[in-house]
Write an enzyme that holds these catalytic residues in place. Sequence first.
Site, PDB file in Angstrom:
ATOM      1  N   LYS A  80       0.859  -1.184   0.000  1.00  0.00           N
ATOM      2  CA  LYS A  80       0.000   0.000   0.000  1.00  0.00           C
ATOM      3  C   LYS A  80       0.891   1.228   0.000  1.00  0.00           C
ATOM      4  CE  LYS A  80      -4.528   0.863   0.600  1.00  0.00           C
ATOM      5  NZ  LYS A  80      -5.694   0.126   0.154  1.00  0.00           N
ATOM      6  N   GLY A 179     -22.737   5.075   4.126  1.00  0.00           N
ATOM      7  CA  GLY A 179     -21.738   5.550   3.163  1.00  0.00           C
ATOM      8  C   GLY A 179     -22.220   5.303   1.748  1.00  0.00           C
TER       9      GLY A 179
HETATM   10  P1  NAD Z   1     -15.985   7.112  -0.885  1.00  0.00           P
HETATM   11  O1  NAD Z   1     -15.051   8.068  -0.206  1.00  0.00           O
HETATM   12  O2  NAD Z   1     -16.353   7.334  -2.298  1.00  0.00           O
HETATM   13  O3  NAD Z   1     -17.352   7.012  -0.048  1.00  0.00           O
HETATM   14  C1  NAD Z   1     -17.405   6.950   1.336  1.00  0.00           C
HETATM   15  C2  NAD Z   1     -18.663   7.671   1.768  1.00  0.00           C
HETATM   16  O4  NAD Z   1     -18.841   7.473   3.176  1.00  0.00           O
HETATM   17  C3  NAD Z   1     -18.622   9.172   1.549  1.00  0.00           C
HETATM   18  O5  NAD Z   1     -19.769   9.577   0.811  1.00  0.00           O
HETATM   19  C4  NAD Z   1     -18.604   9.768   2.957  1.00  0.00           C
HETATM   20  O6  NAD Z   1     -19.284  10.997   3.039  1.00  0.00           O
HETATM   21  C5  NAD Z   1     -19.314   8.695   3.729  1.00  0.00           C
HETATM   22  N1  NAD Z   1     -19.026   8.672   5.172  1.00  0.00           N
HETATM   23  C6  NAD Z   1     -17.838   8.762   5.792  1.00  0.00           C
HETATM   24  N2  NAD Z   1     -17.993   8.630   7.118  1.00  0.00           N
HETATM   25  C7  NAD Z   1     -19.314   8.467   7.341  1.00  0.00           C
HETATM   26  C8  NAD Z   1     -20.102   8.270   8.505  1.00  0.00           C
HETATM   27  N3  NAD Z   1     -19.566   8.210   9.734  1.00  0.00           N
HETATM   28  N4  NAD Z   1     -21.437   8.108   8.359  1.00  0.00           N
HETATM   29  C9  NAD Z   1     -22.001   8.165   7.134  1.00  0.00           C
HETATM   30  N5  NAD Z   1     -21.304   8.343   5.997  1.00  0.00           N
HETATM   31  C10 NAD Z   1     -19.973   8.486   6.107  1.00  0.00           C
HETATM   32  O7  NAD Z   1     -15.322   5.675  -0.663  1.00  0.00           O
HETATM   33  P2  NAD Z   1     -15.612   4.337  -1.500  1.00  0.00           P
HETATM   34  O8  NAD Z   1     -14.626   4.219  -2.590  1.00  0.00           O
HETATM   35  O9  NAD Z   1     -17.061   4.210  -1.769  1.00  0.00           O
HETATM   36  O10 NAD Z   1     -15.202   3.238  -0.413  1.00  0.00           O
HETATM   37  C11 NAD Z   1     -16.024   2.974   0.716  1.00  0.00           C
HETATM   38  C12 NAD Z   1     -15.301   2.025   1.662  1.00  0.00           C
HETATM   39  O11 NAD Z   1     -14.988   0.814   0.976  1.00  0.00           O
HETATM   40  C13 NAD Z   1     -13.952   2.566   2.189  1.00  0.00           C
HETATM   41  O12 NAD Z   1     -13.771   2.071   3.486  1.00  0.00           O
HETATM   42  C14 NAD Z   1     -12.938   1.930   1.269  1.00  0.00           C
HETATM   43  O13 NAD Z   1     -11.667   1.780   1.885  1.00  0.00           O
HETATM   44  C15 NAD Z   1     -13.578   0.569   1.020  1.00  0.00           C
HETATM   45  N6  NAD Z   1     -13.179  -0.057  -0.245  1.00  0.00           N
HETATM   46  C16 NAD Z   1     -13.389   0.586  -1.418  1.00  0.00           C
HETATM   47  C17 NAD Z   1     -13.013  -0.025  -2.616  1.00  0.00           C
HETATM   48  C18 NAD Z   1     -13.279   0.637  -3.944  1.00  0.00           C
HETATM   49  O14 NAD Z   1     -13.191  -0.044  -4.985  1.00  0.00           O
HETATM   50  N7  NAD Z   1     -13.614   1.910  -3.979  1.00  0.00           N
HETATM   51  C19 NAD Z   1     -12.413  -1.294  -2.597  1.00  0.00           C
HETATM   52  C20 NAD Z   1     -12.227  -1.931  -1.366  1.00  0.00           C
HETATM   53  C21 NAD Z   1     -12.610  -1.299  -0.184  1.00  0.00           C
END
Ligand code: NAD
Length: 367
Positions: A80, A179
């Site tokens: 990472k 989220g």
């Molecule tokens: P993102 O940043 O696009 O979306 C996250 C959302 O969560 C945002 O809209 C934010 O406002 C909201 N949020 C944050 N804290 C919050 C809370 N306490 N209550 C309510 N809403 C809250 O991120 P993403 O790409 O959608 O990823 C989401 C999760 O999945 C992350 O933990 C990320 O590490 C994990 N993940 C993502 C991927 C991917 O392909 N994008 C792959 C593996 C894991």
Amino acid sequence: MDLFATLDVMGHEEVVFFHHKDSGLKAIVAIHNTTLGPALGGLRMWPYRNEQEALTDVLRLSRGMTYKAAVSGLNLGGGKAVLIGDPSRKSEEIFRALGRFIQSLGGRYITAEDVNTNVQDMDYIFQETDYVTGVHPVHGGSGDPSPFTAMGVIQGIKACLNRKYGHTDLGKSSYAVQGLGHVGYHVVKHLRDAGAKVFVTDMQKERIEPCAAFGAEAVSMDEIYKVNAKVYVPCALGASVNEKTIPQFKFEIVAGAANNQLATDACGDELHRKGILYAPDYAINAGGLMNVSIELQGYDRERANRMVAGIYDIMGNIFRLAEREKIPTYQAADRLAEARIAAIGKVKLPTVRQSYDRFFAARRTGR
Ligand code: NAD
């Protein structure tokens, strides 16, 4: 932190600090384990308060990638990168400087999107290095991995439904999605398409509206933990399953995309004790990693879809082991990952790196 003692406990191979004065780049790359192949893991940009916080994050996240790749059956190790800085002040030069540094690692670390980085940023990195995935399709890339992560989450939820209720009909259950970003939005869409009752929340109001338009019911950030739904789908940040939230749960399943969902292992034990089925985070959210991994052999969307559909069976294997050994599911996932690394570590795989190198060489000519 006594760094070498920490690396000893966590099992990292290499940690590299990159600094470039003119662009303002301050980044750390952690390579946890390359037994199965080169370390692939995303680049997170975050305004860490200090270097210690950034280091702790990259060590934890890179270790998680080793387990994710291993349990997913990929020939990849875990790594990472974290970029210390304000995401609203991104620049082309910062990503290109980082690309140069990543190239210097010779393919031991391959980067991709993560929190606060996107396809455009990967395209800048691609100007300087072969060792980047999630680049734009015009460069032979697969673009945004999030829809694949969401598809994998849906497969994982189906495996949970099957385990708990003996069916895979998404529409027969109810869900609380926390989220609504890149992944959460697509998950809600799949669930609503199946006709399910879905509660949603997000800290950004503008993210709620598109999901409400699908017919999801918006609740406040605090309310999401206590709604009357069968499945909790965490798709925001980590540690939302903790000693304060678990007592509020009416949920019977926890299955979502967020990394590091359990605040502590004890929270995983508590879910197990209460009979709440937990889909281990790094196994259910591996769809994005699977998708970018296919870029390394020449991207093929159909192959990506097939691989992501396999999350259903991976989850089934975890649940069977957990039941057989009477252990929480998070422990079963760890055991499967560690067993694969140990077994494959005894097999020499000289062709894996070679085949990636051939692909990188072919792609270089197209830049
Ligand atoms: P993102 O940043 O696009 O979306 C996250 C959302 O969560 C945002 O809209 C934010 O406002 C909201 N949020 C944050 N804290 C919050 C809370 N306490 N209550 C309510 N809403 C809250 O991120 P993403 O790409 O959608 O990823 C989401 C999760 O999945 C992350 O933990 C990320 O590490 C994990 N993940 C993502 C991927 C991917 O392909 N994008 C792959 C593996 C894991």
